[in-house]
Design an enzyme around this catalytic site. Structure first.
Site, short mmCIF file in Angstrom:
data_model
loop_
_atom_site.label_atom_id
_atom_site.label_comp_id
_atom_site.label_asym_id
_atom_site.label_seq_id
_atom_site.Cartn_x
_atom_site.Cartn_y
_atom_site.Cartn_z
N GLU A 79 4.87 30.86 -36.45
CA GLU A 79 3.62 30.13 -36.28
C GLU A 79 3.02 29.77 -37.64
O GLU A 79 2.58 28.64 -37.86
CB GLU A 79 2.63 30.94 -35.46
CG GLU A 79 1.30 30.23 -35.25
CD GLU A 79 0.22 31.14 -34.69
OE1 GLU A 79 -0.59 30.66 -33.87
OE2 GLU A 79 0.16 32.33 -35.10
N TRP A 101 1.18 28.70 -27.97
CA TRP A 101 0.20 27.62 -27.95
C TRP A 101 0.30 26.77 -26.69
O TRP A 101 -0.44 25.78 -26.55
CB TRP A 101 0.36 26.74 -29.18
CG TRP A 101 -0.32 27.27 -30.41
CD1 TRP A 101 0.19 28.11 -31.34
CD2 TRP A 101 -1.67 27.01 -30.83
NE1 TRP A 101 -0.72 28.39 -32.32
CE2 TRP A 101 -1.88 27.71 -32.02
CE3 TRP A 101 -2.71 26.23 -30.30
CZ2 TRP A 101 -3.09 27.67 -32.70
CZ3 TRP A 101 -3.93 26.19 -30.98
CH2 TRP A 101 -4.10 26.91 -32.15
N TYR A 143 -4.97 23.53 -37.26
CA TYR A 143 -4.73 24.13 -38.58
C TYR A 143 -3.87 23.30 -39.53
O TYR A 143 -4.26 23.02 -40.66
CB TYR A 143 -4.08 25.51 -38.40
CG TYR A 143 -4.92 26.50 -37.67
CD1 TYR A 143 -5.90 27.25 -38.33
CD2 TYR A 143 -4.73 26.72 -36.30
CE1 TYR A 143 -6.66 28.19 -37.66
CE2 TYR A 143 -5.50 27.65 -35.62
CZ TYR A 143 -6.47 28.38 -36.29
OH TYR A 143 -7.23 29.30 -35.60
N CYS A 195 -9.91 29.65 -35.53
CA CYS A 195 -10.46 31.01 -35.51
C CYS A 195 -10.34 31.64 -36.90
O CYS A 195 -11.33 32.02 -37.49
CB CYS A 195 -9.74 31.86 -34.47
SG CYS A 195 -9.98 31.29 -32.77
N ARG A 216 -13.85 33.55 -37.65
CA ARG A 216 -15.15 33.44 -36.98
C ARG A 216 -15.11 34.18 -35.65
O ARG A 216 -16.12 34.67 -35.14
CB ARG A 216 -15.51 31.98 -36.73
CG ARG A 216 -14.54 31.28 -35.79
CD ARG A 216 -14.97 29.91 -35.33
NE ARG A 216 -13.96 29.35 -34.44
CZ ARG A 216 -13.91 29.55 -33.13
NH1 ARG A 216 -14.81 30.31 -32.53
NH2 ARG A 216 -12.94 29.02 -32.41
N ASP A 219 -9.65 37.70 -30.92
CA ASP A 219 -9.21 38.47 -29.75
C ASP A 219 -8.48 39.68 -30.31
O ASP A 219 -7.35 39.58 -30.80
CB ASP A 219 -8.29 37.57 -28.91
CG ASP A 219 -7.57 38.29 -27.79
OD1 ASP A 219 -7.64 39.53 -27.69
OD2 ASP A 219 -6.89 37.60 -27.00
#
Length: 314
Positions: A79, A101, A143, A195, A216, A219
């Site tokens: 990833e 994803w 990203y 995130c 920010r 999980d």
């Protein structure tokens, strides 16, 4: 290495005698004991705390790959390599057998077409049909787009990663060695806003590369173990390209949460004793930051507890 951990019993100092994974487990326990419970964007609900920090020493090759459950480190590293490629379509990920994803474009496809296609069938179409992938596999300017092709108001595109590598090589004392993905103008076009949104780097006078990564939102059960691996892999690549040695990895978060359908899994994980962290190293030095592949990474000594299954909240 010494680091502060905020646990349910207050603040304590973590020293060499304690396992660094205890920082992760203490955060999980803190959320279970003291987290604020509320309904979130997904409708699943979370228990969360605000503000968390952990520190990991990478200087001896140790990598923070969680051991109290199996973490698929190759998936996380693939990833990260996809982010570095500037990719924003899941087709490239699926061709590497990375399925993390798929949930977002699959949900969009079902909602917009009314077709109740299963995940396997959807992924096969993405892999095999380029036209279908272009329409339904795109995540928007996530990203990779922001890291490698940030759109400026001047009409130019900016490659934050290349600029970072140049700074690490030519101006290592700079306090401006960072990149981020929170492009306000393009948030609405993203399948999921970033995130892990800011990475900042620091070079010591003896040639060690430190990283601080801020999320920010995280999980803690599913996402955080992956984020730790990805950031570590990136730090190793950047250090190698700049002729530096890996130093400390500092992780920080705003909203750190457990989904309400992950609480039992978290309790199960907390019953397990951490095992020694493995070592991660690069076995080859490519010519540039763009030259790495999964076969360039080697992990030794990883002996985790069994995996713990949990659903992703979309």
């Amino acid at each position: 290495m010494l680091g502060w951990v905020f646990g349910c019993g207050g603040v304590k100092l973590v020293g060499q005698s304690e396992h660094a994974e205890g920082q992760y487990l203490d955060l999980m326990q803190r959320i279970l004991d003291n987290g604020d419970e509320r309904i979130d964007r997904t409708g699943v609900g979370t228990r969360s705390v605000f503000g968390a920090t952990a520190r990991f020493d990478l200087s001896d090759g140790t990598a923070p790959i969680i051991t109290t459950k199996r973490v698929y480190w190759k998936t996380s590293t693939k990833e990260m390599l996809w982010f570095l490629s500037g990719g924003t379509n899941i087709q490239a990920l699926l061709r590497e057998n990375v399925r993390i994803w798929t949930d977002w474009p699959l949900a969009t496809y079902r909602r917009e077409t009314g077709e109740d296609i299963d995940q396997d069938a959807f992924e096969r179409r993405i892999v095999e049909d380029d036209e279908f992938a272009a329409r339904w596999g795109e995540l928007g300017p996530v990203y990779g787009k922001q890291w490698r092709r940030w759109s400026g108001s001047d009409g130019q595109e900016y490659d934050q990663i290349s600029q970072l590598v140049t700074s690490l090589k030519t101006n290592p004392s700079s306090r401006r060695m960072l990149f981020h993905a929170w492009n306000v103008a393009e948030l609405g076009e993203m399948a999921l806003p970033p995130c892990h949104m800011v990475y900042q780097y620091h070079v010591t006078s003896d040639g060690r590369l430190n990283c601080l990564m801020f999320q920010r939102s995280v999980d803690v059960l599913l996402g955080l173990p992956f984020n730790l691996v990805g950031a570590t892999a990136l730090q190793l690549m950047l250090a190698q390209q700049a002729d530096l040695q890996p130093g400390e990895f500092v992780w920080m978060a705003g909203d750190a949460h457990l989904y309400l359908n992950h609480l039992d899994q978290a309790r199960e994980q907390l019953t397990r004793q951490p095992r020694p962290f493995p070592k991660m190293r690069l076995v080859r030095r490519p010519d540039s930051i763009d030259g790495y592949g999964i076969d360039d990474f080697e992990v030794e000594g990883y002996d985790p507890h069994p995996a713990i299954k949990a659903d992703v909240a979309v």
